[in-house]
Design an enzyme around this catalytic site. Structure first.
Site, short mmCIF file in Angstrom:
data_model
loop_
_atom_site.label_atom_id
_atom_site.label_comp_id
_atom_site.label_asym_id
_atom_site.label_seq_id
_atom_site.Cartn_x
_atom_site.Cartn_y
_atom_site.Cartn_z
N LYS A 190 0.87 -1.18 0.00
CA LYS A 190 0.00 0.00 0.00
C LYS A 190 0.90 1.23 0.00
CE LYS A 190 -2.85 3.25 1.44
NZ LYS A 190 -1.98 4.38 1.03
N GLY A 248 0.26 5.94 12.60
CA GLY A 248 0.88 4.74 13.17
C GLY A 248 0.19 4.27 14.43
N GLU A 265 7.50 2.65 11.89
CA GLU A 265 8.66 3.51 11.57
C GLU A 265 8.09 4.90 11.39
OE1 GLU A 265 11.57 2.00 11.61
OE2 GLU A 265 10.81 -0.05 11.54
N CYS A 299 12.64 11.87 6.93
CA CYS A 299 12.36 11.57 8.34
C CYS A 299 13.56 11.84 9.22
CB CYS A 299 11.90 10.13 8.47
SG CYS A 299 13.05 8.97 7.72
N GLU A 400 7.57 17.86 14.20
CA GLU A 400 8.15 17.55 12.89
C GLU A 400 7.48 18.47 11.84
OE1 GLU A 400 7.10 13.77 11.10
OE2 GLU A 400 9.19 13.46 10.55
P1 NAD Z 1 1.05 9.36 6.73
O1 NAD Z 1 1.03 8.76 8.08
O2 NAD Z 1 0.08 10.42 6.41
O3 NAD Z 1 0.82 8.24 5.61
C1 NAD Z 1 1.68 7.12 5.51
C2 NAD Z 1 0.93 6.00 4.82
O4 NAD Z 1 -0.14 5.59 5.66
C3 NAD Z 1 0.30 6.38 3.48
O5 NAD Z 1 0.41 5.30 2.58
C4 NAD Z 1 -1.15 6.61 3.86
O6 NAD Z 1 -2.06 6.42 2.80
C5 NAD Z 1 -1.34 5.53 4.90
N1 NAD Z 1 -2.46 5.73 5.80
C6 NAD Z 1 -3.06 6.90 6.15
N2 NAD Z 1 -4.08 6.66 7.00
C7 NAD Z 1 -4.11 5.32 7.19
C8 NAD Z 1 -4.93 4.45 7.97
N3 NAD Z 1 -5.92 4.92 8.72
N4 NAD Z 1 -4.69 3.13 7.93
C9 NAD Z 1 -3.67 2.63 7.19
N5 NAD Z 1 -2.87 3.40 6.42
C10 NAD Z 1 -3.09 4.73 6.43
O7 NAD Z 1 2.56 9.84 6.48
P2 NAD Z 1 3.13 10.60 5.21
O8 NAD Z 1 2.70 12.03 5.30
O9 NAD Z 1 2.86 9.84 3.97
O10 NAD Z 1 4.72 10.48 5.47
C11 NAD Z 1 5.42 11.37 6.27
C12 NAD Z 1 5.77 10.77 7.61
O11 NAD Z 1 6.50 9.56 7.41
C13 NAD Z 1 6.66 11.66 8.43
O12 NAD Z 1 6.24 11.66 9.77
C14 NAD Z 1 8.03 11.00 8.29
O13 NAD Z 1 8.93 11.29 9.33
C15 NAD Z 1 7.64 9.56 8.27
N6 NAD Z 1 8.72 8.74 7.72
C16 NAD Z 1 9.43 7.94 8.57
C17 NAD Z 1 10.49 7.18 8.09
C18 NAD Z 1 11.31 6.28 9.00
O14 NAD Z 1 12.21 5.61 8.51
N7 NAD Z 1 11.04 6.24 10.30
C19 NAD Z 1 10.81 7.23 6.73
C20 NAD Z 1 10.07 8.05 5.89
C21 NAD Z 1 9.02 8.81 6.40
#
Ligand code: NAD
Length: 506
Positions: A190, A248, A265, A299, A400
């Protein structure tokens, strides 16, 4: 549609004709839904793709379940077969490297140079897990009894839902796919609905490499629409999620009644600590690169500069001068050093943080306003921005921002630097710069972050674990731990000379 290659196409448009891949079939959404995928550099539509609903998401999980439980299941293939597939995927990624880079750049806005680096990195991840998967981690235990064979074997955890964010679409999903495949799991991929295109291309390559029907399935769609169908699902054994804290923790909550394993993550607010004895020029360069690369949408971005008071004014001046010279622009333009923010919506969020920083009393040193040059008008660009005189209690320092924003705090003692560096709910990555190797080691050990760079920044290797302390997550990707996430340890105790146990009287 974008067609950004002079005299040619950026990618094969047939790739995106139908983009849900379920049980070995490319198909559209059950309810006919679609989504426009936007190039953030100019607002153009890169592709119009199918958008899954909950029914499609449940069908994908069911297909992965069947493939895992089948009479001749994927998990009973040999490790050598699975490893060979991983190597073939790596070969195909290398073959199509330029096309994938263009797709990633048009979708995310990142520069072509960055996209190429991402592809080289994911190739190394597939190759690393191919090597690791070829060596069994099973153990024989000596129980001091020649009639007993006691073994710990490693088996696939089962059906995995792999959810990725938009900032490193290909990279983040491959950190999950490669170990899951090697372990013998089946999966539903996904990607972020904002940046799905490179994962669709990867799925085509996985099929070409011989991944059997049902073993890997792909659904596109908004997390708010299909997320719960994927995660609040009794057929799912493991969810590996990379994204934001709010998403998360929601996933962890809905998965809890099913006792699915959940590896998170999450985000980071990463300190970059600079001591006065560090190489000044190298430190300025690393701080600027560490926060403004990919326009801060990383991140592990070094967004929080913690600098020794005696050099702080000179350091901020030098960083500001360097920041103003960064050439931002369309990622397809080879002269651009960094691209736009991923969407208008995200630029609004970053802008709101700049307004917050000003209202909290931080000093705006550079940036802080949308570019006025008409060449940037159609894209979601935002310039490198630096705030000085920040304090640890400010939200701009603690939250963040995920944009090109550097905050500056000052310290006078080593203990104070460590205290500031650890003053965060997150704990993903940190860096320390010093000319004193002993101090580098002391500070690295004292910082409560999953990765610490000493006199370097942002580098990683497929063989070393990546993950967060605190609210940055509870999982580990890459390295041997990244494979262990997808395995169950099973103890098999075999008595080769069965006899009555002699406990109860016969
Ligand atoms: P997000 O949490 O908005 O979305 C991440 C994913 O989750 C997307 O595919 C989204 O469609 C999905 N999602 C959203 N709601 C959901 C739900 N209710 N159930 C299941 N899936 C759902 O994050 P984003 O804006 O896409 O990414 C940015 C974030 O990711 C930042 O906080 C960044 O720090 C983090 N990040 C962390 C790492 C790491 O290695 N720790 C790496 C890259 C990004």
């Amino acid at each position: 549609m974008s067609s950004r290659e002079p005299g040619g196409r950026a990618f094969d448009p047939d790739l995106f004709a139908h983009v849900l891949y379920i049980d070995g079939q490319w198909r559209g959404a059950a309810d006919g839904g679609t989504r426009d995928i936007i190039n953030p550099a100019d607002g153009s539509v890169v592709a119009v793709i199918d958008e899954a609903g909950p029914e499609d998401a449940r069908a994908a999980v069911a297909a992965a379940r069947r493939a895992f439980d089948a009479a001749a299941p994927w998990r009973s293939t040999t490790a050598a077969d699975r490893v060979a597939i991983c190597d073939r995927i790596a070969d195909l990624l290398e073959r199509d490297r330029d096309e994938i880079a263009r797709i990633e750049t048009l979708d995310t806005g990142k520069t072509l140079r960055e996209s190429h680096i991402d592809i080289d990195d994911v190739v190394s991840v597939f190759r690393y897990y191919a090597r690791l998967g070829a060596v069994s981690a099973d153990r024989v235990i000596d129980v001091n009894d020649p009639s007993i064979i006691s073994r710990v074997v490693h088996e696939p955890v089962g059906v995995c839902v792999l959810i990725a964010p938009w900032n490193y679409p290909l990279l983040q999903i491959v950190w999950k796919i490669a170990p899951a495949l090697v372990a013998g799991c089946t999966m539903v991929l996904k990607p972020s609905e904002v940046t799905p295109l490179s994962t669709i291309k990867l799925m085509h390559l996985m099929v070409e490499a011989g991944v059997p029907p049902g073993v890997a399935n792909l659904v596109q769609g908004a997390g708010s629409v299909i997320g719960d169908a994927l995660t609040d699902n009794h057929d799912v054994d493991l969810i590996s999620f990379t994204g934001g804290y709010v998403t998360g923790t929601h996933i962890a909550a809905v998965a809890a009644p099913h006792v699915s394993k959940v590896a998170l993550e999450l985000g980071g607010k990463n300190p970059h600590i600079v001591f006065a004895d560090a190489n000044f020029e190298a430190a300025v360069d690393a701080v600027v690169t560490g926060v403004f690369l990919h326009s801060g949408q990383v991140c592990s971005s070094g967004t929080r500069l913690i600098v020794e008071e005696s050099i702080a004014d000179r350091f901020v001046d030098a960083a500001s001068e360097r920041a103003q010279r960064i050439r931002f622009g369309d990622g397809m333009d080879p002269t651009s050093e960094t691209g736009p923010l991923v969407s208008e919506q995200h630029r609004d969020k970053v802008e709101a943080y700049v307004a917050l920083g000003i209202s909290e009393g931080a000093t705006l040193v550079t940036g802080g306003q949308r570019p006025t040059d008409p060449k940037y008008a159609a894209g979601s660009f935002y310039p490198p921005t630096i705030f000085d005189n920040c304090t640890r209690d400010m939200r701009i320092v603690q939250e963040e921002t995920f944009g090109p924003i550097l905050t500056v705090e000052r310290f006078t003692t080593e203990a104070q630097a460590i205290e500031l560096g650890n003053d965060t709910d997150y704990g993903l990555a940190a860096a320390v710069r010093t000319g004193d190797p002993g101090r580098g080691e002391r500070v690295a050990r004292a910082l409560r972050h999953g990765t610490v760079w000493v006199n370097d920044f942002g580098v990683y290797t497929a063989a070393a674990e990546w993950g967060g302390f605190g609210r940055s997550g509870n999982g580990r990707e890459l390295g041997p731990s990244g494979l262990a996430e997808y395995q169950e340890a099973k103890h098999i105790w075999t008595n080769t000379e069965p006899a009555e146990m002699g406990w109860f009287t016969t």
